[in-house]
Each structure stands twice: as C-alpha cells, then as structure tokens.
Design an enzyme around this catalytic site. Sequence first.
Site, PDB file in Angstrom:
ATOM      1  N   ASP A 139       0.855  -1.178   0.000  1.00  0.00           N
ATOM      2  CA  ASP A 139       0.000   0.000   0.000  1.00  0.00           C
ATOM      3  C   ASP A 139       0.897   1.236   0.000  1.00  0.00           C
ATOM      4  OD1 ASP A 139      -1.730   2.187   0.917  1.00  0.00           O
ATOM      5  OD2 ASP A 139      -3.166   0.623   1.453  1.00  0.00           O
ATOM      6  N   ILE A 140       0.641   2.197  -0.879  1.00  0.00           N
ATOM      7  CA  ILE A 140       1.503   3.380  -0.939  1.00  0.00           C
ATOM      8  C   ILE A 140       1.176   4.383   0.170  1.00  0.00           C
ATOM      9  CG2 ILE A 140       2.086   3.138  -3.372  1.00  0.00           C
ATOM     10  CD1 ILE A 140       0.103   5.449  -3.939  1.00  0.00           C
ATOM     11  N   ASN A 198     -12.880  -3.619   3.009  1.00  0.00           N
ATOM     12  CA  ASN A 198     -13.847  -2.531   3.050  1.00  0.00           C
ATOM     13  C   ASN A 198     -14.776  -2.696   1.852  1.00  0.00           C
ATOM     14  OD1 ASN A 198     -12.493  -1.352   5.264  1.00  0.00           O
ATOM     15  ND2 ASN A 198     -11.076  -0.323   3.902  1.00  0.00           N
ATOM     16  N   GLN A 202     -14.084   2.013   1.641  1.00  0.00           N
ATOM     17  CA  GLN A 202     -13.523   1.586   0.354  1.00  0.00           C
ATOM     18  C   GLN A 202     -13.302   2.824  -0.515  1.00  0.00           C
ATOM     19  OE1 GLN A 202     -15.949  -1.142  -1.940  1.00  0.00           O
ATOM     20  NE2 GLN A 202     -14.233  -1.734  -3.238  1.00  0.00           N
ATOM     21  N   HIS A 246     -10.371  -5.222  -2.868  1.00  0.00           N
ATOM     22  CA  HIS A 246      -9.018  -5.476  -2.399  1.00  0.00           C
ATOM     23  C   HIS A 246      -9.056  -5.800  -0.912  1.00  0.00           C
ATOM     24  CE1 HIS A 246      -9.733  -1.151  -2.060  1.00  0.00           C
ATOM     25  NE2 HIS A 246      -8.826  -1.098  -1.088  1.00  0.00           N
ATOM     26  N   HIS A 281      -6.899  -5.719   2.623  1.00  0.00           N
ATOM     27  CA  HIS A 281      -5.758  -5.155   3.338  1.00  0.00           C
ATOM     28  C   HIS A 281      -5.211  -6.192   4.312  1.00  0.00           C
ATOM     29  CE1 HIS A 281      -6.616  -0.829   2.401  1.00  0.00           C
ATOM     30  NE2 HIS A 281      -7.832  -1.316   2.215  1.00  0.00           N
TER      31      HIS A 281
END
Length: 129
Positions: free
Chosen positions: A28-29, A82, A89, A95, A97
């Site tokens: 995750d950025i 989410n 989300q 996706h 996490h």
Amino acid sequence: MCIFCKIINKEIPAYIVYEDDFVIAILDIYPMAKGHTLVIPKKHVTRLKELSEEEAKKLFAGLKKVIEKIEKISPDYNIIINQGPKAGQEIDHLHIHIIPRTGEEKIFYNIRHKLTEEEAKEVLEKLNG
C-alpha cells in the site's frame, strides 16, 4: 480504468509482493503500518459477492500465500475488506488489506460498546426477517 487495473496491466509501477494468474499483491503506498499489503483480484469487481465461489477460493488462496510472507514481519496482523464508501472503500475495485501489527501502530482506536438486547433484536430482525 481504475488504478488497480492499471497496476495489474503494468501500466503504472507498484511494489509487487506476490502475483499469480488470479491475484496481485502490492505494498500500500499509504501504509497504516510497515508491510501493509493489498491483495487484489485481477478481475475487476467492486465487492466480494461479485466473485463466483471458485474465484473467491482463488482470491483466498492468494491471500493465504501473502499471509505467509507477512508473517515474516509479524505473526500478528489485521485482514480487512472494506465494502463500499461508507465502510472506507476508496478504490472501486475489491481489495484485501493485510496490516502487520507490531504494537507500535496508532491505528484502530477502541470505539466499541456493549451490545444491548434491543440492538441485538433489531439487527437479527433485519438479517433474518
């Protein structure tokens, strides 16, 4: 085309943790913790319920492989999906996490309360009614 689809198509770079025919996992950025990873199905769907049972099995098989990697950082982690904007989300592509927990994170403050009988009955009526 969404940002995850662009990553899947290698149109934009990402820090790839794992990849197979059905999923890609990337760092995750905007991580909540060191090693925060996203597991993303390559098929563009918004919600988990849009996957077939076989596709869900493939997604969770990929998730399990990524968890084995995450456990090199910490044996403790959160797994979060989410579903929808009210649930947090931000990208309209399913996706998952995985957030390693070392105890140093300042996330997920305790905002829980004791379930009342009235609340329980109301929820059960909606779920089962």
